[in-house]
Scaffold this motif. Sequence first.
Motif, mmCIF file in Angstrom:
data_model
loop_
_atom_site.group_PDB
_atom_site.id
_atom_site.type_symbol
_atom_site.label_atom_id
_atom_site.label_comp_id
_atom_site.label_asym_id
_atom_site.label_seq_id
_atom_site.Cartn_x
_atom_site.Cartn_y
_atom_site.Cartn_z
ATOM 1 N N ASP A 102 0.845 -1.187 0.000
ATOM 2 C CA ASP A 102 0.000 0.000 0.000
ATOM 3 C C ASP A 102 0.886 1.244 0.000
ATOM 4 O O ASP A 102 2.066 1.192 0.377
ATOM 5 N N HIS A 103 0.313 2.362 -0.394
ATOM 6 C CA HIS A 103 1.093 3.611 -0.472
ATOM 7 C C HIS A 103 0.363 4.789 0.150
ATOM 8 O O HIS A 103 0.803 5.934 0.015
ATOM 9 N N ALA A 109 7.117 7.225 1.366
ATOM 10 C CA ALA A 109 7.836 8.091 0.420
ATOM 11 C C ALA A 109 8.669 7.275 -0.557
ATOM 12 O O ALA A 109 9.651 7.764 -1.105
ATOM 13 N N GLU A 110 8.265 6.038 -0.801
ATOM 14 C CA GLU A 110 9.041 5.153 -1.675
ATOM 15 C C GLU A 110 9.024 5.652 -3.112
ATOM 16 O O GLU A 110 7.978 6.062 -3.628
ATOM 17 N N VAL A 111 10.195 5.632 -3.750
ATOM 18 C CA VAL A 111 10.307 5.992 -5.165
ATOM 19 C C VAL A 111 10.969 4.843 -5.903
ATOM 20 O O VAL A 111 11.515 3.914 -5.297
ATOM 21 N N PHE A 112 10.948 4.912 -7.215
ATOM 22 C CA PHE A 112 11.508 3.841 -8.045
ATOM 23 C C PHE A 112 13.027 3.821 -8.006
ATOM 24 O O PHE A 112 13.658 2.770 -8.127
ATOM 25 N N LYS A 119 6.835 9.716 -6.259
ATOM 26 C CA LYS A 119 6.293 8.812 -5.242
ATOM 27 C C LYS A 119 5.486 7.700 -5.905
ATOM 28 O O LYS A 119 4.694 7.950 -6.817
ATOM 29 N N LEU A 120 5.673 6.471 -5.460
ATOM 30 C CA LEU A 120 5.044 5.325 -6.100
ATOM 31 C C LEU A 120 3.591 5.146 -5.666
ATOM 32 O O LEU A 120 3.224 5.415 -4.528
ATOM 33 N N SER A 121 2.787 4.679 -6.589
ATOM 34 C CA SER A 121 1.450 4.179 -6.285
ATOM 35 C C SER A 121 1.554 2.659 -6.174
ATOM 36 O O SER A 121 2.645 2.086 -6.249
ATOM 37 N N SER A 122 0.423 1.984 -6.051
ATOM 38 C CA SER A 122 0.483 0.520 -5.987
ATOM 39 C C SER A 122 0.991 -0.068 -7.303
ATOM 40 O O SER A 122 1.669 -1.100 -7.314
ATOM 41 N N ALA A 123 0.704 0.608 -8.428
ATOM 42 C CA ALA A 123 1.222 0.133 -9.713
ATOM 43 C C ALA A 123 2.746 0.183 -9.713
ATOM 44 O O ALA A 123 3.415 -0.775 -10.122
ATOM 45 N N ASP A 167 -2.011 9.193 -9.615
ATOM 46 C CA ASP A 167 -2.687 8.606 -8.453
ATOM 47 C C ASP A 167 -2.306 9.318 -7.163
ATOM 48 O O ASP A 167 -3.121 9.419 -6.245
ATOM 49 N N ASN A 168 -1.081 9.817 -7.096
ATOM 50 C CA ASN A 168 -0.620 10.510 -5.895
ATOM 51 C C ASN A 168 -0.882 12.015 -5.943
ATOM 52 O O ASN A 168 -0.476 12.741 -5.034
ATOM 53 N N GLY A 169 -1.533 12.479 -7.007
ATOM 54 C CA GLY A 169 -1.875 13.888 -7.089
ATOM 55 C C GLY A 169 -0.689 14.798 -7.306
ATOM 56 O O GLY A 169 -0.680 15.947 -6.844
ATOM 57 N N ILE A 170 0.319 14.305 -8.022
ATOM 58 C CA ILE A 170 1.513 15.107 -8.296
ATOM 59 C C ILE A 170 1.332 15.792 -9.641
ATOM 60 O O ILE A 170 1.239 15.125 -10.673
ATOM 61 N N PRO A 171 1.284 17.129 -9.680
ATOM 62 C CA PRO A 171 1.055 17.824 -10.950
ATOM 63 C C PRO A 171 2.232 17.699 -11.896
ATOM 64 O O PRO A 171 3.391 17.634 -11.455
ATOM 65 N N GLN A 172 1.948 17.657 -13.170
ATOM 66 C CA GLN A 172 3.000 17.570 -14.178
ATOM 67 C C GLN A 172 3.690 18.917 -14.376
ATOM 68 O O GLN A 172 4.863 18.978 -14.735
ATOM 69 N N TYR A 173 2.954 20.001 -14.123
ATOM 70 C CA TYR A 173 3.478 21.349 -14.284
ATOM 71 C C TYR A 173 3.212 22.139 -13.005
ATOM 72 O O TYR A 173 2.332 21.769 -12.209
ATOM 73 N N PRO A 174 3.930 23.224 -12.792
ATOM 74 C CA PRO A 174 3.640 24.083 -11.632
ATOM 75 C C PRO A 174 2.173 24.502 -11.617
ATOM 76 O O PRO A 174 1.560 24.732 -12.655
ATOM 77 N N SER A 175 1.620 24.608 -10.422
ATOM 78 C CA SER A 175 0.183 24.849 -10.286
ATOM 79 C C SER A 175 -0.251 26.214 -10.787
ATOM 80 O O SER A 175 -1.444 26.443 -11.023
#
Length: 362
Positions: A102-103, A109-112, A119-123, A167-175
């Motif tokens: 689970d994440h 804060a697990e990353v690849f 930050k990783l999701s379950s995928a 899935d973790n709500g991390i934006p691709q660009y600055p908000s």
Amino acid sequence: MLRHAKVLFLPHRARPLSVFPIRKIMTDSPQLKKQKTENTKIIGTHNGTFHCDEALAVFLLRQTDTYANSELKRTRNEDILNGCDIVVDVGAIYDASKQRFDHHQRGFAEVFGHGFNTKLSSAGLIYKHFGKEIIATRLQLDESNEKVHTLWLKMYQEFIESLDAIDNGIPQYPSDIKPAYKSNTGLSSRVGALNPAWNQPSDAAILDERFAKASLLTGEEFLSKLDFYANAWLPARDLVVEALQKSKASLDPSGKLVLLEQYLPWKSHLFDLEAEGVIERTATYVVYSDESGKWRVQAVPVSEDSFDSRKALPAPWRGLRDEELSKATGVPGCIFIHASGFIGGHATKEGALKLAQMALEM
């Protein structure tokens, strides 16, 4: 960064899509232990509304030898989850030794790794731990093979990482940047759309059936992408390395001019090889044949996705075509130079090379 793979293996479909059954998904029941036979593994995930990450995680697990014929249990009942062989996207535990992935828990804060910091999701968690096995099985290679490692990194970069971020709500660009348009056609959006609408029936049986469709959808796209990178992308890497070596030895010792005898996807490989230190960051123009048998000279961009060039083709040539361009360059047989100077065309290989050589000197 991606490591160099020397020899291409043309993979067979080691496990066709047909082995991913839309199996009966088990519902909350005290008879779980009776249903679980000695040879049947149980994957656990949460019930209710589903998302792309656990849909893909379940599919990926079913591509492994251990969970190939597994049943799926969708629940939030901890007692039932504790009876599963592996649990993804629920339970607030990440412990690979206990097969819990689970994440959502505080402090996760697990990353690849390998240069990826999303930050990783379950995928991503399942792919990090089982991805090499899945790729090796698909390609019928040993898991330690360098090609497996190369594709493992590439597939995370090109397919998994964006799903983790969404899935973790991390934006691709600055908000503070307002998008010019909306895009709701990505894989995560399409999986989300498989959930029943607010005014549609949404009992457990319906949700489980739709989850099975979502999992198959994510898996089909994953395997399609993997087959592309194994069969089309990876073979080009060796040809790029060969072309770089030949061009430097017989055409341009500085390494600024690269000749490809055929068209192939070269950009990502060139930048990977530079980042890995395999080659110096000197390539300026790449000459190659196009699908019509004509030849192109393309300026190497400053980065793989940039429209800016390290050295655009000369300004006096830009926007000219055919005879006008031939007169301006003094090279008969010219076809065009793009207005931005990032690419041009010539009828012959010799002519394209001449344009590139002249551009280097200007």
